[in-house]
Design an enzyme around this catalytic site. Structure first.
Site, PDB file in Angstrom:
ATOM      1  N   CYS A 113     107.030  63.199 -47.017  1.00 33.00           N
ATOM      2  CA  CYS A 113     107.435  62.828 -48.348  1.00 33.00           C
ATOM      3  C   CYS A 113     107.165  61.383 -48.693  1.00 33.00           C
ATOM      4  CB  CYS A 113     108.925  63.006 -48.406  1.00 33.00           C
ATOM      5  SG  CYS A 113     109.621  62.188 -46.975  1.00 33.00           S
ATOM      6  N   ARG A 155     103.323  62.181 -53.588  1.00 32.14           N
ATOM      7  CA  ARG A 155     103.632  62.382 -52.176  1.00 32.14           C
ATOM      8  C   ARG A 155     104.453  63.653 -51.953  1.00 32.14           C
ATOM      9  NH1 ARG A 155     103.114  58.311 -48.286  1.00 32.14           N
ATOM     10  NH2 ARG A 155     101.872  56.603 -49.095  1.00 32.14           N
ATOM     11  N   PHE A 213     107.831  66.976 -49.520  1.00 32.13           N
ATOM     12  CA  PHE A 213     106.636  67.811 -49.548  1.00 32.13           C
ATOM     13  C   PHE A 213     106.820  68.791 -48.413  1.00 32.13           C
ATOM     14  CE2 PHE A 213     101.827  67.854 -50.369  1.00 32.13           C
ATOM     15  CZ  PHE A 213     101.685  69.114 -49.853  1.00 32.13           C
ATOM     16  N   ASN A 234     111.250  60.534 -43.532  1.00 35.94           N
ATOM     17  CA  ASN A 234     109.881  60.911 -43.813  1.00 35.94           C
ATOM     18  C   ASN A 234     109.197  61.062 -42.476  1.00 35.94           C
ATOM     19  OD1 ASN A 234     107.236  61.170 -44.545  1.00 35.94           O
ATOM     20  ND2 ASN A 234     107.001  59.082 -45.304  1.00 35.94           N
ATOM     21  N   GLY A 235     108.886  62.280 -42.090  1.00 38.14           N
ATOM     22  CA  GLY A 235     108.248  62.480 -40.795  1.00 38.14           C
ATOM     23  C   GLY A 235     108.735  63.748 -40.166  1.00 38.14           C
ATOM     24  N   GLU A 272      80.629  66.923 -36.468  1.00 39.88           N
ATOM     25  CA  GLU A 272      81.077  65.558 -36.639  1.00 39.88           C
ATOM     26  C   GLU A 272      80.011  64.601 -36.138  1.00 39.88           C
ATOM     27  OE1 GLU A 272      84.165  64.581 -33.915  1.00 39.88           O
ATOM     28  OE2 GLU A 272      84.797  62.813 -35.012  1.00 39.88           O
ATOM     29  N   GLN A 296      90.389  71.560 -33.166  1.00 40.47           N
ATOM     30  CA  GLN A 296      89.422  72.574 -32.787  1.00 40.47           C
ATOM     31  C   GLN A 296      89.977  73.411 -31.660  1.00 40.47           C
ATOM     32  OE1 GLN A 296      86.364  69.492 -31.806  1.00 40.47           O
ATOM     33  NE2 GLN A 296      85.875  70.906 -30.167  1.00 40.47           N
ATOM     34  N   LYS A 314      90.352  72.442 -27.896  1.00 40.04           N
ATOM     35  CA  LYS A 314      91.176  71.304 -27.508  1.00 40.04           C
ATOM     36  C   LYS A 314      91.931  70.751 -28.696  1.00 40.04           C
ATOM     37  CE  LYS A 314      86.995  68.653 -27.848  1.00 40.04           C
ATOM     38  NZ  LYS A 314      86.153  67.580 -27.439  1.00 40.04           N
ATOM     39  N   GLN A 319      84.310  64.422 -27.908  1.00 38.17           N
ATOM     40  CA  GLN A 319      83.775  63.439 -26.970  1.00 38.17           C
ATOM     41  C   GLN A 319      82.274  63.614 -26.917  1.00 38.17           C
ATOM     42  OE1 GLN A 319      85.444  64.097 -23.105  1.00 38.17           O
ATOM     43  NE2 GLN A 319      87.549  63.897 -23.804  1.00 38.17           N
ATOM     44  N   CYS A 375      70.873  79.330 -25.623  1.00 39.15           N
ATOM     45  CA  CYS A 375      71.941  78.827 -24.770  1.00 39.15           C
ATOM     46  C   CYS A 375      72.340  79.902 -23.774  1.00 39.15           C
ATOM     47  CB  CYS A 375      73.153  78.442 -25.623  1.00 39.15           C
ATOM     48  SG  CYS A 375      74.704  78.413 -24.727  1.00 39.15           S
ATOM     49  N   CYS A 393      77.366  71.334 -21.136  1.00 37.05           N
ATOM     50  CA  CYS A 393      76.990  70.578 -22.332  1.00 37.05           C
ATOM     51  C   CYS A 393      77.306  69.091 -22.189  1.00 37.05           C
ATOM     52  CB  CYS A 393      77.739  71.094 -23.557  1.00 37.05           C
ATOM     53  SG  CYS A 393      77.822  72.870 -23.663  1.00 37.05           S
ATOM     54  N   CYS A 450      71.328  70.197 -20.279  1.00 32.90           N
ATOM     55  CA  CYS A 450      71.220  71.598 -20.676  1.00 32.90           C
ATOM     56  C   CYS A 450      69.790  72.071 -20.481  1.00 32.90           C
ATOM     57  CB  CYS A 450      71.627  71.770 -22.143  1.00 32.90           C
ATOM     58  SG  CYS A 450      71.351  73.441 -22.730  1.00 32.90           S
TER      59      CYS A 450
END
Lengths: 1483, 469
Positions: A19, A49, A224, A244-245, A893, A936, A939, A945, A1104, A1110, A1115
């Site tokens: 919030c 918020r 929120f 808030n948290g 990414e 993801q 992990k 990484q 693959c 990897c 590879c």
């Protein structure tokens, strides 16, 4: 709870919120109506918020907690004819709309009040205006009344309030309806709150408009929530605080509070033993925290101290903390664990008004003090319109800091002053010095096991505890050799433990929970400074009567014991005579419940005999006995002792062979173990050295423990927890596949949704192991959990599957694809969906009547895999294939080369992950979908990484990084610490590219549906739910194996939650994780997905071979490597192979649809009625209860099953930004530049981003550099000022700005400076908020003032000058230049691998403030560093020219003197001389 | 985790040196040299330690190949030998005679890259070198169970069964009609592929483990099967397949037409110095030899004929080279040694009156796959040709030839002659007589050495369970 609800995945307990919040207080306690009025308007300016329902009126709740407006209340009370004593109280009560229920509740409350000897003066119906409510709020609108209570004459205020507390708590235990809720009942504060929008508060409560409503303190909060089921009671503030948290450790905190109730004894407090439980065990985390604070305060502790103990700063690891302050915290740490998680708290108890932040500063809090002695603290600066000349001080709270107003003495107390008060209250340091004992460790410790087992005996143990050669080699030996957890690739393709046909460890049934969206993971790599594994062993005493004996504790720096430490602990100086040995090896004929009874009885007796340590041990195996699994025993004993009220009198030490990796040890601690002694690891390591496989001279045991420590840090940090004492007993797991009897007995309160293996099953497993264990001819097993081994665990991507798929896509032969699909679809049960068969919806239809392959293909995405992880050849082949079939590929990414934009090689989905590599305006405007990767599957809670050897020149260029230097993405997005932050990022992205859809990728875990609902309210257009079995990149093995749930659970939960909250039509739902065939697609559709992500399968199609290497850049198929030879000679992938794969899958989908009698794909979505439970192949599979997955929650079929809206448009239309576009667009289109002026307020967010998008779309990132727009602004800029800024956009702001200034900036210039008439000193004052320049790749920022936390995090090219910074400045920086003309916070330059900084160190304490791991610092000497001398001066000169900075001018004025106080900060790996040279090259 | 991830690129695939064709055809000795420790380690280090160990997957006994490669890279020879023996009873033999290019090495991830890891050569190196350095199977944990099992046939299946039984504390007594153990390992496979000292070493190892061999003893002739069944707790039959597959075309009975096995056995008898009366030597010196058949046996015949001094050796096979069942390595070796290959040639008739004069062949092309999944050759009309020859060796494979006494003991065979055994259930490879187990070629028809080893091992495990040890 109805049966219907019980059998679905909806859990009303799961809701998360955050919030905007704040408080306004008059330092001299002078009440005024202005305070109330201003607080309300400030709250309204934080509307962005909170969340707004579709009706535009219903909010998730907001409210005020006001210091008792006595005049007003007395007046309205008198009007009603109440006779009010000199001292009286009033409380706001929500009552049922049902008159009978309301009457009963009134009566219960009156009786409770009377029982404590107080007099009820009367009930006042609070005037309200329901027309202020939205439709949803009206449905649950309670009757709101105020209860007036008189204090007997002469009763002191404190005593009066404690009696009110008791009365309220007792009444609460007696309320028979669920609607009654006492919002406040006190003589010092009163609350007004509701499910309305902040601006509507005074309309709804006319009281608040009454000029007589005067108060000196007003705490305000806007919520929120991820949940839309309206609940008036969940609005904040609570009775003392607004939070808030999120408290991550809430389960543990609640359990410990219950266990500790006996230690809350105070002569001030009447008997609270009838308050059972002493804090609420349900409801929100924040309300429990409020309860706890209330109990501590009622016991006589002042609210400041209580709050500091509940949410302490990071005192363990900070170097320069005052020793007395440290002693204060250390002393109480022996008695109380922190409530851990992101927290911004504002509170008042009438005596104090205060604000504090968690140790990591994960929520923002900015404050101002004005000439008229009002303090305003809020999430943002600029929440009301004040004149800057009236501001005498402005600032921000740092991590772990507290700011308070002492209303009695009219004093403002800053962090140090509060500590000065607290530390002197008792001789903490002296007591500790006398009481604390430490376990010694040897300087060099190569010993592992003093009594090594004979090889045969060892083999018996290894077999009994299911330790395989694979685990020894791949896990234990790696830890012992390298001090880090082993890394693997390609995710987990084995069955969940309950589905396996092998004997699996009970630990495998536990999935680690992780933070996503509503709270952030902590960065255990770079922000270790906030984390601690310190473990205390000792007795707890009464918290309210402290003395030296409270400090009699043994302190260990880690919960994983060496043999030496265990011996010391049980030695003559310590607990030799006060420990009980409890043998976990029990008669093999006992059932597990009976065995646990026996163990719990022994434990209880041990505690009652006064023993402080319970040693649970399976160390002494015996034929005829079976070991009870240590986790079952630990959980059972822990809960048994909690129930008996004995838990705080004992510490559980587990000596076991079952715990080897960090997850297993974390499980034991998470269920209550104090320390773990993993003897079988040491024995096995000893054996490894005996065979000569590892150098004997290494300190293997110690290395192993270091590795485990890092693993524990990671597991805790994943959930956002920083200290092991909060983690202990917090049960932060999901159980997948254990029967309710086991959960109830040993792991009570842990989410477990589908039942499964019983005590008998687990006993059967242990018997199998025992049979082999005692058979000398049986060697220990090879394993097969990590890698495929013949005869070992089933792997979904086994060699048969991989080779058959490859041959199908290479030949383009659908018959071969059928062979592949048969191998997959008829495999042994490996996933939950394998237990579900399809049912026909009707008679089969001819195939040619079924929707075409072409129309199915756009439902397929390739999952995000970065260029970097993949070779460019593989990445582009994938993109080309997806584009050709009308589907979308995902950039991952790692940026994208501009040459791919607009071409067939482009990725239509552009990912934004925590590393922000290459995320620029141009990148973003070239996306159809922008995906925010929160987590993801392989992990969750950790960042990606990319090892250094994969970062070649090309990758480094795209990612704005240095070749050869490994890139680790931060575990959290540093601009998403809560749901409202996510809403902000989504807003940023929609500003820069209004045409794109924004997608948010989540990972399945309990509560993901609730998170998803919040994500929809944050205006995402698409949501992806990933399963644990996805994931292709490098990842620690323990994350691969133990985090994330199956997508079947997460997807179904999300679908159910969204439907039940009437939001399903607003968002497109995707799932990914191990999808391989058309059958997978159909089943996923039936569980609620309308779109499907494929990661591994298309990679396999490209060649693959699932080598899981990897991360090594070797590879051999050229798919996941940057090695030139491998890419050019061994990569055989062609887009056609991927196209074949997807066409085959779509064709299979069609065939299935035809057989089901379904013509269009949309008819499949959400159709769980077409799924039929299969018995499975094992008894425990048969026992799984999948009905929650298949539930429709009794909703009508007409409730939408899929997305029908084109996009999810934000509530905030960004009107200022649109106006700016209208006025500047001609200048952009004609590339003519110009100067424009605007006024800006805190709710004008992402200012500049809209323009940058328009510029980038037309001219790219840097095309407008030579015809810039100068945008001149005045006021307080909202969040994300100048986000994604491009060349040619110069923002000049007179005023100040909030968080995320210059996020993702790639060019142009941002200048921020205070107004001339400001009443404060600019260089001491916060001018910009947290996490500025996050992921910036270029451009300039000049700010004449201080910055918040994490300034220039992941900066990879921007130049910035500021006059002071908070903690973690220049974290993860890979390029660019940062000048700090003032003090910095701690942990400067953590993870900094490129660029450099100049820091002015006036107080000469920078040495203690920078992170020494990767950077070093140098003085600028005129002789040798001529270039730096000039460079720095030119930067300061530019700063002064841009901002008029007085401080900058002063420095230039006496440059030679100041020069001696500057440090050059650079990565150790960089040459000092090369820094400026590389700048020139870049220019 | 490999120490050097790119070793496979930096170190090329390299088998131990092979003797030149010119020299090696002058004798019957093995043609490959041996690795030293360093080169074995360097080659082993090429292994990627794949997440999917395709080598292990393809290996009929599922050797823990990546694991012992890693041990060899680390120099842990004895541990590698132990591990190698955990899944394979005759690793040094399989390392020599397995068609690795169709199995482990063919499946190796690097095969498609720059060449498979030299798994066969390393496998062979492990046991050869470990034994040379004094390693012996570790029997210290084995408790004598007092149980006894008779094994009929000292071929790969029988030896593997004996090995596993011994490791389970069961006394194994192996009967064989030949004077030396090994069966086809000794008498069928020529010494240039498998030197007989290797088999003798293995015999010594097995005897060291307590296995007893009773040789020159044919069950049913020298000792009755009834005696075995009475004397022992269980019996394992591993007698192989010795009936030759015939071509079914005219001229097969002409003098100068030989079946592969008698030809190879005769040669082995001479090499071993056995009494040649039992297996006469067939000499190809100076002859134009045609070998029919494309399997490993055919290659053995080719190369034996070369060594005997044949004037020419031509190998004719009805499918194309791609579809040959034999190891590509052996084809290559044959070629190097001067053998001429004719692919897509189907024999129609062996010509000659008193003796062979030639072979009439027809050219074929590859048609649709048959029931076994292999593409069938189809004759091309009008493409017939005649190949002149002085001798023809027929190497079309073998069929089971179960002895008559089986049926007397309620041991059933399938119509094909293969023995009927339990496929699943508690005691794999149990025949219809509960006390009798069988494995190897007798059960599955003629196949690879390694599959016989596999079946012998599995049967022995079944026997151990049957005997409740």
């Amino acid at each position: 709870m109805t049966e219907q609800v019980a059998k679905s995945l909806l859990d009303p307990e799961l809701h998360r919120d955050s919030c905007g919040f704040g408080l306004i207080a008059n330092l001299d306690d002078l009440p005024s109506h202005w305070v109330v009025e201003t607080a309300i308007s400030a709250l309204a300016r934080l509307t962005h918020r909170g969340a707004v329902a579709a009706d535009g009126k219903t909010g998730d709740g907001c409210g005020l907690l006001i210091k008792f407006p006595e005049t007003f209340l007395r007046a309205v009370g008198m009007q009603l004819g109440f006779s009010l004593n000199q001292r009286f109280a009033a409380g706001t009560v929500f009552l049922s709309r049902d008159e009978a229920a309301a009457a009963a509740a009134r009566e219960a409350l009156e009786k409770a009040v009377a029982d404590t000897g107080l007099d009820v003066a009367g009930w006042r119906e609070v005037p309200t205006d329901p027309s202020a409510c939205g439709e949803q709020a009206l449905k649950t609108l309670p009757r709101i009344e105020q209860l007036f209570v008189n204090a007997p004459d002469g009763m002191p205020r404190g005593r009066f309030n404690r009696k009110l507390f008791l009365a309220r708590r007792r009444a609460e235990n007696r309320f028979s309806d669920a609607d009654t809720y006492v919002a406040s009942l006190s003589s010092v504060t009163i609350s007004y709150k509701g499910m309305i929008m902040p601006a509507a508060l005074p309309q709804f409560y006319p009281d608040l408009r009454d000029p007589r409503m005067e108060s000196s303190v007003c705490v305000f909060h806007q919520r929120f929530s991820t949940n839309t089921l309206p609940q008036w009671r969940l609005a904040q503030p609570f009775r003392f605080l607004a939070h808030n948290g999120e408290i991550n450790t809430i389960q543990g905190n609640r359990n410990w509070a219950v266990a500790r109730a006996r230690n809350f004894i105070s002569d001030k407090l009447d008997d609270i033993s009838d308050l059972d439980p002493i804090i609420s065990l349900t409801g929100s985390d924040s309300s429990s925290l409020d309860n706890m604070l209330e109990v501590m305060r009622a016991g006589g502790m002042d609210v400041i101290q209580a709050m500091r103990l509940l949410i302490p700063p990071a005192w363990q690891t900070v170097d320069n903390i005052d020793p007395d302050v440290r002693a204060f915290y250390e002393f109480y740490d022996c008695q109380l664990e922190p409530w851990d998680g992101p927290a911004g708290i504002v509170l008042t108890d009438g005596r104090y008004a205060a604000c504090c932040l968690d140790r990591n500063g994960l929520r923002p809090a900015r404050y101002i003090i004005t000439r008229d002695r009002h303090l305003t603290v809020a999430s943002e600066v600029g929440v009301y319109d004040y004149d800057e000349k009236d501001v005498i001080r402005k600032g921000r709270l740092g991590p772990g800091e507290m700011l308070a107003v002492d209303l009695v003495n009219g004093e403002l107390l800053d962090n140090d002053e509060i500590h000065d008060r607290l530390k002197t209250r008792a001789p903490y340091k002296k007591w500790l010095k006398r009481g604390i004992r430490y376990l010694d460790s040897l300087l060099v410790d190569t010993r592992m096991a003093a009594e090594p087992m004979e090889p045969d005996t060892l083999a018996t143990y290894q077999k009994m505890f299911n330790l395989t050669r694979e685990e020894i080699a791949e896990v234990i030996a790696v830890l012992a050799r390298t001090e880090v957890e082993p890394v693997g690739s390609m995710g987990d393709d084995t069955p969940m433990a309950v589905l396996s046909q092998k004997v699996r460890s009970p630990f495998d049934y536990f999935r680690q929970q992780f933070a996503q969206v509503t709270n952030p993971p902590i960065d255990s790599l770079r922000e270790r400074i906030v984390m601690s594994l310190q473990t205390n062993i000792g007795r707890e005493y009464n918290l309210f009567e402290i003395g030296p004996r409270h400090a009699e504790q043994v302190i260990i720096n880690s919960p994983v014991l060496s043999q030496a430490k265990l011996r010391q602990l049980l030695g003559p100086d310590m607990f030799e005579d006060s420990h009980t040995f409890i043998d976990l090896n029990v008669d093999e004929n006992l059932s597990l419940p009976a065995a646990l009874d026996q163990i719990c009885a022994a434990a209880e007796k041990g505690v009652r005999d006064g023993n402080l340590i319970l040693m649970l041990s399976d160390r002494y195996l015996e034929k005829g006995k079976l070991p009870v699994h240590a986790l079952l025993a630990t959980g059972a004993v822990h809960h048994h002792l909690v129930r008996k009220g004995l838990r705080c009198d004992a510490n559980i030490v587990v000596e076991t062979g079952v715990a080897r990796d960090a997850h297993q040890i974390a499980c034991l601690i998470g269920y209550g173990a104090t320390t773990v002694y993993p003897y079988l690891v040491y024995q096995s390591l000893h054996d490894v050295t005996r065979r000569g496989n590892i150098d004997r001279q290494q300190q293997l045991g110690r290395n192993y423990r270091r590795g485990i420590r890092k693993g524990l840090f990671k597991i805790m940090s994943k959930m956002g927890i920083s200290s092991i004492s909060s983690y202990r007993g917090a049960q932060l797991f999901e159980i997948v596949g254990l029967d309710d009897e086991i959960v109830e007995r040993c792991f009570r309160g842990t989410p477990s949704r589908i039942r499964g293996a019983t005590f008998e099953d687990l006993l059967e497993d242990q018997k199998k192991l025992a049979a082999a264990a005692w058979e000398p001819r049986e060697s220990i097993e090879q394993g097969g959990l990590y890698k495929y081994v013949h005869g070992g665990e089933y792997h979904c991507y086994n060699p048969d599957v991989v080779t058959t798929l490859q041959s199908a896509v290479r030949t383009g032969d659908y018959a071969q694809y059928r062979n592949y699909a048969r191998l997959v679809n008829e495999r042994p049960v490996a996933t939950l969906r394998d237990l579900l068969a399809l049912k026909a919806a009707g008679p089969p239809v001819p195939l040619d009547e079924v929707e075409s392959v072409e129309s199915i293909l756009p439902r397929f995405d390739s999952a995000g895999m970065s260029l970097g992880a993949l070779s460019p050849e593989a990445h582009e082949a994938l993109a080309i294939a997806m584009n050709r079939i009308g589907a979308r590929s995902n950039s991952g990414e790692g940026g994208e080369d501009a040459s791919r934009h607009g071409s067939e090689r482009r990725s239509k989905i552009k990912q934004v992950a925590s590393g922000r590599f290459g995320v620029t305006a141009e990148y973003l405007v070239n996306a159809e979908v922008i995906q925010i990767k929160i987590a993801q599957g392989a992990k969750p809670g950790e960042g990606g990484q990319l090892p250094g050897h994969k970062v070649n020149d090309m990758i480094a260029k795209l990612r704005y990084a240095k070749p050869g230097v490994g890139l680790i993405s931060p575990p959290p997005h540093h601009d998403i610490y809560s749901i409202e932050d996510l809403a902000q990022l989504i807003f940023d992205l929609k500003q820069v590219n209004p045409q794109a859809l924004v997608s948010v990728k989540l990972v399945a875990e309990p509560g993901v549906g609730t998170v998803a609902a919040g994500v929809v309210k944050a205006y995402a257009d698409l949501i992806t739910i990933s399963g644990y079995d996805g994931g292709t990149g490098a990842s620690p093995l323990s994350s691969v194996k133990y985090a994330g749930s199956p997508w079947e659970l997460g997807l179904s939960e999300t679908h159910q939650v969204l439907r039940s909250q009437n939001m399903r039509h607003q968002v497109r739902l995707q799932t990914d994780g191990g999808l391989k065939t058309g059958l997978d697609v159909v089943k996923a559709a039936m569980l609620g997905a309308e779109s499907f992500g494929f990661g591994t399968a298309p990679m396999v199609a490209l060649g693959c071979k699932y080598l899981r290497i990897c991360h090594l850049n070797n590879c051999a198929t050229g798919v996941a490597t940057q090695n030139n030879v491998l890419r050019s000679e061994y990569f055989i992938g062609l887009p056609e192979m991927v196209i074949n794969f997807f066409r085959f899958v779509a064709e299979e989908v069609r065939e299935i649809m035809a057989s089901l009698g379904v013509r269009t794909f949309a008819e499949l979505v959400g159709r769980t009625d077409l799924l039929e439970r299969q018995p499975g192949q094992t008894a425990r599979q048969a026992r799984l209860d999948l009905s929650p997955i298949l539930s429709d929650n009794g909703l009508a079929a007409s409730v939408p099953q899929f997305c029908t809206e084109p996009h999810n448009a934000p509530f905030d239309k960004g009107e200022l930004a649109e106006r700016m576009v209208r006025e500047t667009l001609p200048a952009i289109e004609s590339k003519s530049g110009g100067r424009f002026e605007f006024r800006v307020q805190n709710f004008n967010r992402s200012i500049g981003a809209r323009l940058s998008g328009e510029i980038a779309r037309r001219h790219g990132n840097h095309g407008m550099a030579d015809a810039p727009l100068d945008i001149v602004l005045h006021g307080n800029a909202g969040q994300s000022f100048g986000a994604w800024n491009v060349s040619g956009l110069n923002l000049l702001l007179r005023g100040d700005a909030n968080d995320y200034v210059g996020k993702g900036m790639t060019g142009g210039r941002i200048v921020i400076y205070p107004p001339d008439n400001a009443g404060y000193v600019a260089r001491d004052t916060a001018i910009i908020g947290n996490t500025c320049l996050y992921g910036a790749t270029g451009g300039q920022l000049f700010a004449a003032g201080r910055a918040g936390e994490r300034f220039a995090v992941r900066n990879s090219g921007a130049t910035a000058i500021i006059e002071g910074a908070g903690d973690h400045c220049c974290e993860y920086m890979t390029d660019g230049v940062v000048v700090v003309l003032g003090s910095t916070g701690v942990n400067f330059g953590a993870g900094m691998t490129g660029g450099f900084a100049y820091v002015l160190d006036i107080d000469r304490d920078f040495v203690d403030r920078y992170n020494h791991e990767l950077i070093d610092i140098h003085r600028i000497t005129p002789e040798s560093m001529e270039a730096h001398l000039h460079h720095l001066r030119s930067l300061i000169t530019a700063h002064v020219e841009a901002t008029g900075s007085a401080w900058g001018e002063a420095i230039l004025d006496d440059y030679r003197t100041f020069l001696q106080k500057f440090w050059v900060v650079k990565p150790k790996a960089a040459e000092l001389g090369s820094l400026i040279e590389s700048l020139r090259r870049a220019a | 985790m490999p120490k050097h991830p790119l070793q496979f690129l930096e170190v090329p695939r390299r088998n131990p040196d092979k003797e030149s064709p010119e020299e090696r055809v002058l004798h019957y000795g093995e043609i490959y040299g041996a690795y030293d420790g360093a080169s074995a380690a360097a080659q082993a280090g090429r292994c990627l330690a794949c997440g999917n160990p395709y080598c292990e997957w393809q290996c009929p006994v599922h050797n823990y190949i990546p694991n012992w490669l890693a041990l060899i890279e680390e120099g842990k020879l004895f541990e590698a030998a132990e591990l190698s023996h955990q899944t394979n009873s005759l690793p040094e033999i399989c390392g020599r005679v397995c068609p690795q290019d169709r199995l482990c090495e063919g499946a190796c991830t690097l095969e498609e890259a720059n060449g498979a890891v030299t798994i066969g050569s390393i496998e062979r190196y492990i046991t050869d070198e470990a034994v040379r350095q004094g390693w012996r199977p570790d029997m210290s944990n084995i408790e004598d169970t007092g149980k006894t099992v008779a094994i009929v046939g000292a071929g790969p299946a029988g030896l593997a069964a004996a090995d596993v039984l011994a490791r389970n504390g069961i006394h194994a007594v192996v009967y064989d009609a030949y004077p030396e153990i090994g069966g086809l390992l000794t008498y069928g496979i020529p010494p240039f592929k498998l030197e007989k000292s290797v088999v003798r070493t293995r015999r010594a190892l097995l005897e060291g483990m307590g296995v007893k061999f009773v040789l020159n003893t044919r069950i049913g002739r020298d000792k009755s099967f009834t005696e075995l069944v009475d004397e022992f707790d269980a019996v394992f039959l591993g007698m192989g397949t010795y009936a030759y597959v015939k071509g079914g075309f005219p001229g097969e009975d002409l003098p100068g037409v030989h079946d592969a096995l008698p030809y190879l056995v005769g040669n082995a008898y001479r090499e071993l110095g056995h009494d040649e009366a039992a297996a006469p030597y067939i000499d190809m010196a100076g002859m134009r030899v045609v070998v029919l058949g494309g399997g490993d046996t055919g290659m053995d015949c080719n190369r034996t004929a070369v060594r005997q001094g044949a004037a020419s050796v031509t190998c004719a096979y009805r499918r194309d080279e791609e579809n040959m069942p034999g190891s590509r390595r052996e084809v290559a070796n044959s070629r190097e040694e001067g053998v001429r290959f004719l692919f897509n040639r189907q024999p129609l008739e062996i010509l000659g009156d008193e003796k062979v004069k030639g072979v009439r062949l027809v050219e074929t092309r590859m048609g649709a796959p048959g029931p076994d999944g292999r593409r069938r050759p189809e004759p091309i009309e009008g493409s017939e040709e005649i190949l002149e020859a002085d001798a023809v060796i027929i190497a079309f494979g073998f069929r089971p030839n179960p002895p008559g006494w089986l049926s007397e003991h309620a041991i059933e065979a399938l119509p094909s002659g293969k023995l009927r055994v339990a496929a699943l259930g508690p005691y794999p490879f149990q025949t219809t007589n509960p006390k009798v187990f069988a494995g190897g070629d007798m059960v599955r028809g003629s196949d690879l050495v390694v599959t016989a080893v596999h079946e012998g091992r599995e049967a022995a495990k079944g026997i151990a369970r049957f005997l409740k040890v």
